[in-house]
Design an enzyme around this catalytic site. Sequence first.
Site, PDB file in Angstrom:
ATOM      1  N   PHE A   1       1.411  -3.924   3.685  1.00  0.00           N
ATOM      2  CA  PHE A   1       1.655  -5.072   4.342  1.00  0.00           C
ATOM      3  C   PHE A   1       2.537  -5.067   4.042  1.00  0.00           C
ATOM      4  CE2 PHE A   1      -3.195  -5.963   2.991  1.00  0.00           C
ATOM      5  CZ  PHE A   1      -3.264  -5.918   4.283  1.00  0.00           C
TER       6      PHE A   1
ATOM      7  N   CYS B   1       1.064  -0.967  -0.095  1.00  0.00           N
ATOM      8  CA  CYS B   1      -0.160  -0.072  -0.150  1.00  0.00           C
ATOM      9  C   CYS B   1       0.590   1.309   0.030  1.00  0.00           C
ATOM     10  CB  CYS B   1      -1.055  -0.029   1.436  1.00  0.00           C
ATOM     11  SG  CYS B   1      -2.187  -1.644   0.915  1.00  0.00           S
TER      12      CYS B   1
ATOM     13  N   HIS C   1      -1.435   8.147   6.862  1.00  0.00           N
ATOM     14  CA  HIS C   1      -2.406   6.771   5.992  1.00  0.00           C
ATOM     15  C   HIS C   1      -3.713   5.660   6.918  1.00  0.00           C
ATOM     16  CE1 HIS C   1      -2.078   2.816   3.653  1.00  0.00           C
ATOM     17  NE2 HIS C   1      -2.106   1.980   4.611  1.00  0.00           N
TER      18      HIS C   1
ATOM     19  N   HIS D   1      -9.483   2.535   0.866  1.00  0.00           N
ATOM     20  CA  HIS D   1      -8.762   2.335   0.585  1.00  0.00           C
ATOM     21  C   HIS D   1      -7.651   2.001  -0.739  1.00  0.00           C
ATOM     22  CE1 HIS D   1      -4.518   1.370   1.659  1.00  0.00           C
ATOM     23  NE2 HIS D   1      -4.193   0.864   2.845  1.00  0.00           N
TER      24      HIS D   1
ATOM     25  N   GLU E   1       1.003   4.907  13.743  1.00  0.00           N
ATOM     26  CA  GLU E   1       1.093   5.440  12.824  1.00  0.00           C
ATOM     27  C   GLU E   1       0.594   6.298  13.938  1.00  0.00           C
ATOM     28  OE1 GLU E   1      -0.364   7.760   8.624  1.00  0.00           O
ATOM     29  OE2 GLU E   1      -2.256   6.587   9.800  1.00  0.00           O
TER      30      GLU E   1
ATOM     31  N   LYS F   1      -9.536   8.354   4.273  1.00  0.00           N
ATOM     32  CA  LYS F   1      -9.634   6.713   3.885  1.00  0.00           C
ATOM     33  C   LYS F   1     -11.507   6.625   4.356  1.00  0.00           C
ATOM     34  CE  LYS F   1      -5.156   4.255   3.203  1.00  0.00           C
ATOM     35  NZ  LYS F   1      -4.840   5.234   3.310  1.00  0.00           N
TER      36      LYS F   1
END
Length: 593
Positions: free
Chosen positions: A580, A341, A482, A519, A493, A514
């Site tokens: 990931f 991502c 993110h 996403h 985060e 998001k």
Amino acid sequence: MSNSPEKSEVPINPHTVSVAEVIPGDLVALSPEDVERQRWYVVTHTLPESPETIRMSLRPPLGGVDRDEVLGRERAVTVACHRLDVAAVPRLSSPPLGDVEFRDGDRVSSVRAVDPRAAEVTYVRRWGAWHRDLDVCAEEPVADEDVRGWARDADREGYVVRHHPRPARDAAAGGPRRVVVTGLGAMTPLGVGVDALWRGLLDGRHGIRELDGEEFGELPVRVAGVVPVDPGELLPRAAARRMNRAAQFAVLAAREAWADAGFVDGGTRESGLDPERVGVSLGAILGDASVLVGGDRKLRDKGPRAVSPLTTPMTVPSQAASQVSLDLHITGEARTLTSACASGTEAIGQAIDRIRYGRVDVALAGGAEAVVTPAIMASFASMRALSQAGLEDGRSPSRPFAKDRGGFVNGEGAGVLVLEAEEHALARGARIYCEAAGWGLSADAHHMAAPDPSGSGVALALRRAVRDAGGYVVDVVHVNAHATATVEGDLAEAGALRAVLGNRNLSVPVTALKGHLGHLQGAAGGVEAVATVLTLHHGVVPPTVGCAEVDAEVELDVVTDAPRELPVGGDLALSNSFGFGGHNAVLALRRMG
């Protein structure tokens, strides 16, 4: 200050003597209170004042102004050591700063000169205030008047204060080229184009929809952020048939960005550009997974003759970059970055470096993805990564940083920036949105899917991006997070941002998109970079949709409910992407002016 005696050479061994026993070179304290406060002076000269008194000339051991004291011969004083080199102790006076016009980049140093073991402290002026550390941000900044006061009182208080104006820039100095953003393009769940994206963000709308195709009927989760039009219908039919869905998104976004940058329809030649000096850099995880799935289904149902010869070229993740280069006749390079991502953000970062170091002059950079397919949705659902919330209450099921967040919403789309060497953009009179100032990468090395809960890898990428931009943490004025709305990811985060921002964690506005979009996987970094550029350009921070109540553990200034004006005290905005496997990428953008 360079003439001050080395602190390590000044032993402190206090013992009491009478004034009559003191000689030049002694380090003395005049009272027990001075000993306790480490207030010492070097005796530079002694002279009998009368039969009962002696005049001593005293100077702070790290340099300063002289003072005279007339003391009785029998008065007790404390001597710390003997025979210091008086000539090595400079006679200094702190200059008045009342009429000095301070500028950002100036430095002020201060040392408590009466303490032989004191360390010099330096403050740097940034955004109209003075900071002891531009990155740690552990202390509150001080004002210009405080600094003027330090200089005014320094001699009396035993300090030496020095003002160091920032050095003049050498315009002829070489180095990497400055990179700027001159064009934007997007295909998102909020609609076709950048205007639809920006209006939707500011209006607080989301583009997450119910998946009504029969192939999604048996899935436990059937909502996704899908582009509301068929991209193939916006392209010539013959061209569209040779592109997968992600490539179609990419070409449409690239065309919009190309035109927005002031270039001519058709591509490089029509725009008077050398095709070899233009590049493409796009991120993707899979591109379009449906092509391979469809080919496999035809193989099983109808045999090998039913499989299209276009299956392989339309399956590879690099198809989007290759189709953009074909569409605009770009021959400099066509790069594809795959880092989960973080792919779109890393692709932009790589393009920045290609321009900085002269490989190309212009680049289209971002990400494109089309993975809203049954198999991918089922896989994410099996991982328990998808939000189980529906659309019934009108609220977005994707809820970044929210107390009730429960997972991400899968999405698709594309976001593309036109990056350009600044001198190239200025030479053609281009409109410049902002500077693409730097970027940072790191790896968690923690787990194949879960983020490192410590956030240390994320913090490293954040610091590297700021450093690569030639800035400091104190320059950060906004973060586009993110924040996928997963419990573990959001907290990791948030912890990293708190660690990096220091005591500014509640004064830097943070937003996450998001909730608006879902996403977008490998395209997320491209679309969120477009939004961050617009935030800097317009001076407005979009709200975080879906976040009705911020999780108390987040401890950030999350913008919710309505847009907010961007603060003026800073110039860097960070756009975060984490993938990931521990891929971390952060883009640093700097507003112009």
